[in-house]
Design a protein around this motif. Structure first.
Motif, PDB file in Angstrom:
ATOM      1  N   ILE A 128       0.895  -0.770   0.053  1.00 19.23           N
ATOM      2  CA  ILE A 128      -0.131   0.316   0.086  1.00 19.23           C
ATOM      3  C   ILE A 128       0.670   1.527  -0.343  1.00 19.23           C
ATOM      4  N   GLY A 129       2.256   1.000   0.447  1.00 21.09           N
ATOM      5  CA  GLY A 129       2.502   2.296   0.940  1.00 21.09           C
ATOM      6  C   GLY A 129       3.562   2.928  -0.799  1.00 21.09           C
ATOM      7  N   ARG A 130       3.829   1.846  -1.415  1.00 22.59           N
ATOM      8  CA  ARG A 130       4.191   1.641  -2.372  1.00 22.59           C
ATOM      9  C   ARG A 130       3.068   1.811  -3.686  1.00 22.59           C
ATOM     10  N   LEU A 131       2.114   1.990  -4.013  1.00 21.37           N
ATOM     11  CA  LEU A 131       0.501   2.157  -4.332  1.00 21.37           C
ATOM     12  C   LEU A 131       0.396   3.457  -3.495  1.00 21.37           C
ATOM     13  N   ARG A 132       0.268   4.368  -3.195  1.00 26.82           N
ATOM     14  CA  ARG A 132       0.783   5.774  -2.167  1.00 26.82           C
ATOM     15  C   ARG A 132       1.882   6.368  -2.344  1.00 26.82           C
ATOM     16  N   ARG A 133       2.955   5.778  -2.640  1.00 29.35           N
ATOM     17  CA  ARG A 133       3.682   6.636  -3.744  1.00 29.35           C
ATOM     18  C   ARG A 133       4.812   7.419  -2.491  1.00 29.35           C
ATOM     19  N   VAL A 134       4.528   6.770  -0.944  1.00 30.31           N
ATOM     20  CA  VAL A 134       5.506   7.387   0.188  1.00 30.31           C
ATOM     21  C   VAL A 134       6.895   7.216   0.055  1.00 30.31           C
ATOM     22  N   GLY A 135       7.225   7.731   1.361  1.00 33.35           N
ATOM     23  CA  GLY A 135       8.632   7.787   1.147  1.00 33.35           C
ATOM     24  C   GLY A 135       9.108   6.920   2.348  1.00 33.35           C
ATOM     25  N   ASP A 136       9.922   5.871   2.508  1.00 34.96           N
ATOM     26  CA  ASP A 136      10.004   4.911   2.936  1.00 34.96           C
ATOM     27  C   ASP A 136       8.963   4.114   3.010  1.00 34.96           C
ATOM     28  N   PRO A 137       8.677   3.255   1.868  1.00 30.60           N
ATOM     29  CA  PRO A 137       7.239   2.408   2.809  1.00 30.60           C
ATOM     30  C   PRO A 137       7.777   1.280   3.867  1.00 30.60           C
ATOM     31  N   ARG A 138       9.318   0.765   3.331  1.00 29.33           N
ATOM     32  CA  ARG A 138       8.716  -0.344   4.582  1.00 29.33           C
ATOM     33  C   ARG A 138       9.249   0.396   5.977  1.00 29.33           C
ATOM     34  N   GLY A 139       9.495   1.116   6.434  1.00 27.52           N
ATOM     35  CA  GLY A 139       9.946   2.028   7.354  1.00 27.52           C
ATOM     36  C   GLY A 139       8.880   2.352   8.139  1.00 27.52           C
ATOM     37  N   ILE A 140       7.896   3.118   7.452  1.00 28.79           N
ATOM     38  CA  ILE A 140       6.334   3.534   7.894  1.00 28.79           C
ATOM     39  C   ILE A 140       5.120   2.096   8.462  1.00 28.79           C
ATOM     40  N   ALA A 141       5.626   0.582   7.725  1.00 29.92           N
ATOM     41  CA  ALA A 141       5.539  -0.289   7.992  1.00 29.92           C
ATOM     42  C   ALA A 141       6.054  -0.760   8.809  1.00 29.92           C
ATOM     43  N   ASP A 142       6.612  -0.820   9.122  1.00 27.96           N
ATOM     44  CA  ASP A 142       7.815  -1.585  10.680  1.00 27.96           C
ATOM     45  C   ASP A 142       6.907  -0.238  11.678  1.00 27.96           C
ATOM     46  N   ASP A 143       7.241   0.985  11.349  1.00 28.72           N
ATOM     47  CA  ASP A 143       5.703   1.772  12.828  1.00 28.72           C
ATOM     48  C   ASP A 143       3.976   1.733  12.645  1.00 28.72           C
ATOM     49  N   LEU A 144       4.163   1.358  12.257  1.00 26.89           N
ATOM     50  CA  LEU A 144       2.113   1.131  12.375  1.00 26.89           C
ATOM     51  C   LEU A 144       2.348  -0.020  12.411  1.00 26.89           C
ATOM     52  N   LEU A 145       2.737  -1.294  12.293  1.00 32.31           N
ATOM     53  CA  LEU A 145       3.693  -2.505  13.218  1.00 32.31           C
ATOM     54  C   LEU A 145       3.461  -3.099  14.210  1.00 32.31           C
ATOM     55  N   GLU A 146       4.337  -2.038  14.747  1.00 37.79           N
ATOM     56  CA  GLU A 146       4.649  -1.754  15.976  1.00 37.79           C
ATOM     57  C   GLU A 146       3.240  -0.497  17.183  1.00 37.79           C
ATOM     58  N   ARG A 147       2.920   0.174  16.365  1.00 39.17           N
ATOM     59  CA  ARG A 147       2.354   0.829  16.761  1.00 39.17           C
ATOM     60  C   ARG A 147       0.889   0.083  16.691  1.00 39.17           C
ATOM     61  N   PHE A 148       0.223  -0.511  15.822  1.00 38.48           N
ATOM     62  CA  PHE A 148      -0.637  -2.010  15.854  1.00 38.48           C
ATOM     63  C   PHE A 148      -0.894  -3.017  16.906  1.00 38.48           C
ATOM     64  N   GLY A 149       0.475  -3.854  17.223  1.00 39.45           N
ATOM     65  CA  GLY A 149       0.586  -4.172  17.898  1.00 39.45           C
ATOM     66  C   GLY A 149       0.726  -5.807  16.875  1.00 39.45           C
ATOM     67  N   LEU A 150       1.084  -5.357  16.285  1.00 41.08           N
ATOM     68  CA  LEU A 150       1.854  -6.226  15.315  1.00 41.08           C
ATOM     69  C   LEU A 150       2.788  -6.693  14.672  1.00 41.08           C
ATOM     70  N   ALA A 151       3.952  -6.500  15.114  1.00 37.61           N
ATOM     71  CA  ALA A 151       5.346  -6.453  15.161  1.00 37.61           C
ATOM     72  C   ALA A 151       5.772  -7.689  15.870  1.00 37.61           C
ATOM     73  N   ASP A 152       5.337  -8.888  16.160  1.00 34.97           N
ATOM     74  CA  ASP A 152       5.480 -10.104  16.374  1.00 34.97           C
ATOM     75  C   ASP A 152       5.230 -10.794  15.397  1.00 34.97           C
ATOM     76  N   ALA A 153       4.154 -10.131  14.828  1.00 32.79           N
ATOM     77  CA  ALA A 153       3.284 -11.315  13.373  1.00 32.79           C
ATOM     78  C   ALA A 153       3.715 -11.073  11.796  1.00 32.79           C
ATOM     79  N   ALA A 154       4.439 -10.055  12.142  1.00 32.26           N
ATOM     80  CA  ALA A 154       5.174  -8.593  11.341  1.00 32.26           C
ATOM     81  C   ALA A 154       5.574 -10.111  10.141  1.00 32.26           C
ATOM     82  N   GLY A 155       6.523 -11.069  10.032  1.00 35.53           N
ATOM     83  CA  GLY A 155       6.490 -11.880   9.282  1.00 35.53           C
ATOM     84  C   GLY A 155       5.376 -12.880   8.785  1.00 35.53           C
ATOM     85  N   ARG A 156       4.667 -12.929   8.690  1.00 33.51           N
ATOM     86  CA  ARG A 156       3.157 -14.432   8.957  1.00 33.51           C
ATOM     87  C   ARG A 156       3.047 -13.796   8.056  1.00 33.51           C
TER      88      ARG A 156
END
Length: 254
Positions: free
Chosen positions: A101-129
């Protein structure tokens, strides 16, 4: 307070079915606004009009001061919409969904944004599943996290806890409250009265095509006769029993 959403005299019909018959309301910026109504009342129709997915037959509506008909592109750039069912790709992992979604919306650093959101929403431990292994509550949290990419000031949540168990609903409620606390305007449709009671700053009830009442919970309570004080033994609700037992069982398993 600024007005994030303004709706005046909204009408919409499907063939001979007149769904909206002059709907009026306003939503303050940074607040949680709950639209209540039974099935078929027209809640999703209002959301679709505000999200520029449907044109009204009459009336006017603005989102972030942009007209939903004449300035549809600007409206789309400033909102996110989460429907009744989580729109996530089950084959991808949680992180891959967010990066996509980050790439589709052309945001800068989609990987960094993804990691921040995973942490914020309590999904960091399941990020790779793969998302296929996620619970309903986790999928819905991921869905909402995906809708926040690009930092939209307004988010529409159309019955966000449909099909979730009690734990999943509470998880989503916490996320919604966090959104409002961070300054995001949340437009919430729901059939669950408890959901609106716990979350909403203002509540509107849609019935037979019009808003029949709107206000804070305290203002709505004033519409009824004063409550009589009775001293009764309060029994725990089934939801409280469920959460207490499940929570205790989880602690014992650790």
């Amino acid at each position: 307070m600024t007005t994030a959403i303004a709706v005046h005299g909204l009408h919409k019909s499907y063939d001979k079915l007149h769904v909206l018959k002059g709907v009026d309301f306003e939503v303050a910026g940074g607040s949680i606004f709950a639209l209540l109504g039974s099935n078929g009342a027209g809640k999703t129709t209002i959301v679709r009009i505000l999200a520029t997915l449907l044109k009204p037959d009459a009336g006017a509506a603005t989102v972030n001061d942009f007209d939903v008909v004449d300035q549809a592109a600007q409206v789309r750039e400033s909102i996110s919409l989460t429907g009744q069912f989580a729109a996530v790709d089950e084959i991808l992992t949680g992180r891959e969904n967010l990066i996509l979604i980050g790439r589709l919306r052309r945001v800068g650093d989609p990987r960094g944004i993804a990691d921040d959101l995973l942490e914020r929403f309590g999904l960091a431990d399941a990020a790779g599943r793969r998302v296929a292994t996620y619970s309903g509550g986790m999928r819905r949290r991921l869905d909402i996290a995906m809708s926040l990419i690009g930092a939209p000031p307004v988010i529409f949540l159309d019955e966000p806890t449909t099909g979730l168990d009690p734990e999943g609903r509470i998880e989503v409620w916490q996320v919604i409250q966090q959104l409002a606390d961070s300054g995001t305007t949340v437009f919430l449709t729901t059939q669950h009265l408890e959901e609106a009671e716990k979350l909403a700053d203002r509540i509107a009830i849609l019935h037979q095509g019009t808003i029949i009442v709107s206000g804070t919970l305290a203002q709505l309570r004033e519409l009824l006769p004063p409550a009589q004080v009775e001293y009764v033994e309060r029994q725990p609700t089934l939801e409280e029993i469920f959460l207490a037992i499940v929570g205790r069982d989880r602690k014992e398993q650790r």
